[in-house]
Design a protein around this motif. Structure first.
Motif, mmCIF file in Angstrom:
data_model
loop_
_atom_site.group_PDB
_atom_site.id
_atom_site.type_symbol
_atom_site.label_atom_id
_atom_site.label_comp_id
_atom_site.label_asym_id
_atom_site.label_seq_id
_atom_site.Cartn_x
_atom_site.Cartn_y
_atom_site.Cartn_z
ATOM 1 N N ARG A 77 130.744 -72.933 4.257
ATOM 2 C CA ARG A 77 132.148 -72.560 4.319
ATOM 3 C C ARG A 77 132.239 -71.074 4.665
ATOM 4 O O ARG A 77 132.602 -70.245 3.837
ATOM 5 C CB ARG A 77 132.811 -72.849 2.983
ATOM 6 N N PRO A 78 131.918 -70.702 5.908
ATOM 7 C CA PRO A 78 131.821 -69.285 6.267
ATOM 8 C C PRO A 78 133.139 -68.521 6.219
ATOM 9 O O PRO A 78 133.129 -67.299 6.105
ATOM 10 C CB PRO A 78 131.254 -69.316 7.688
ATOM 11 N N GLU A 79 134.272 -69.192 6.258
ATOM 12 C CA GLU A 79 135.564 -68.504 6.212
ATOM 13 C C GLU A 79 135.987 -68.170 4.784
ATOM 14 O O GLU A 79 136.923 -67.399 4.580
ATOM 15 C CB GLU A 79 136.651 -69.353 6.889
ATOM 16 N N TYR A 80 135.306 -68.754 3.790
ATOM 17 C CA TYR A 80 135.650 -68.513 2.385
ATOM 18 C C TYR A 80 135.217 -67.113 1.986
ATOM 19 O O TYR A 80 134.168 -66.623 2.387
ATOM 20 C CB TYR A 80 134.958 -69.534 1.475
ATOM 21 N N GLY A 81 136.018 -66.464 1.174
ATOM 22 C CA GLY A 81 135.671 -65.148 0.660
ATOM 23 C C GLY A 81 136.722 -64.117 1.015
ATOM 24 O O GLY A 81 137.777 -64.429 1.549
ATOM 25 N N CYS A 82 136.402 -62.870 0.716
ATOM 26 C CA CYS A 82 137.335 -61.767 0.905
ATOM 27 C C CYS A 82 136.716 -60.710 1.822
ATOM 28 O O CYS A 82 135.562 -60.326 1.635
ATOM 29 C CB CYS A 82 137.681 -61.160 -0.450
ATOM 30 N N ARG A 83 137.499 -60.238 2.769
ATOM 31 C CA ARG A 83 137.018 -59.251 3.731
ATOM 32 C C ARG A 83 136.944 -57.834 3.150
ATOM 33 O O ARG A 83 136.524 -56.919 3.848
ATOM 34 C CB ARG A 83 137.925 -59.261 4.960
ATOM 35 N N ILE A 84 137.302 -57.645 1.897
ATOM 36 C CA ILE A 84 137.234 -56.317 1.294
ATOM 37 C C ILE A 84 135.820 -55.744 1.373
ATOM 38 O O ILE A 84 135.631 -54.536 1.422
ATOM 39 C CB ILE A 84 137.765 -56.324 -0.165
ATOM 40 N N HIS A 85 134.834 -56.605 1.447
ATOM 41 C CA HIS A 85 133.442 -56.161 1.495
ATOM 42 C C HIS A 85 133.108 -55.443 2.799
ATOM 43 O O HIS A 85 132.090 -54.761 2.884
ATOM 44 C CB HIS A 85 132.508 -57.345 1.236
ATOM 45 N N GLU A 86 133.964 -55.581 3.801
ATOM 46 C CA GLU A 86 133.799 -54.841 5.048
ATOM 47 C C GLU A 86 134.081 -53.348 4.848
ATOM 48 O O GLU A 86 133.767 -52.540 5.712
ATOM 49 C CB GLU A 86 134.738 -55.399 6.129
ATOM 50 N N LEU A 87 134.663 -52.984 3.710
ATOM 51 C CA LEU A 87 135.067 -51.604 3.448
ATOM 52 C C LEU A 87 134.057 -50.829 2.614
ATOM 53 O O LEU A 87 134.366 -49.751 2.116
ATOM 54 C CB LEU A 87 136.433 -51.597 2.744
#
Length: 157
Positions: A77-87
């Motif tokens: 499920r690659p779309e699951y999660g939060c993009r905050i980790h890109e920061l």
């Protein structure tokens, strides 16, 4: 000897019905509506089984699990999660704080159907500028009582 049958519209159980529900529909507990899941962190209860949580605790743990999961981290499920980790290596400026708020809001609205997000606000921690504190205001669906959760995100290790 003939047995008498109850009328077709008679309730099948003696349980009370919720207001506005069909007659005979039993009352549902918050755990029924909000679900039950494996506790986080995973542990074992005194009976030797996996520890479980239900109701509001299940929702809180699901939110934290979602926010701690980077997008792409789950193989199936690659779309699951939060993009905050890109920061993680982003500067501590207004743009980063705006993106942090946006990414958390985006993840919650996409992956947590049991809540209604009211507000997400990120700010730098006054004592540790490498930490972003995300204040999440939400309501459980079908419940007017407001809830809040504070999620600390560390930009650099």
């Amino acid at each position: 000897m003939t047995q008498s049958r109850p009328p077709l519209n008679a309730p099948h159980s003696t349980a009370q019905s919720a207001p506005g529900a069909l007659p005979g529909t039993p009352l549902r507990s918050p755990a029924d509506v909000l679900g039950t899941g494996v506790a986080f962190p995973i542990g074992v209860n005194p009976r030797g089984q996996l520890s479980m949580v239900s109701g509001e605790r299940a929702v809180t743990q699901a939110i934290l699990s979602l926010l701690m999961t980077a997008r792409g981290q789950r193989v199936m499920r690659p779309e699951y999660g939060c993009r905050i980790h890109e920061l993680v290596f982003a500067p501590g400026d207004a743009t980063t704080l705006g993106l942090a708020s946006y990414y958390v809001d985006e993840a919650l609205r996409a992956w947590e159907p049991r809540i209604e997000v009211e507000q997400v606000q990120a700010q730098l921690d006054g004592q540790d500028t490498s930490r972003i504190v995300v204040d999440i205001r939400y309501r459980l669906k079908g419940n007017p009582e407001p809830r809040s959760l504070v999620f600390p995100f560390y930009r650099s290790l």
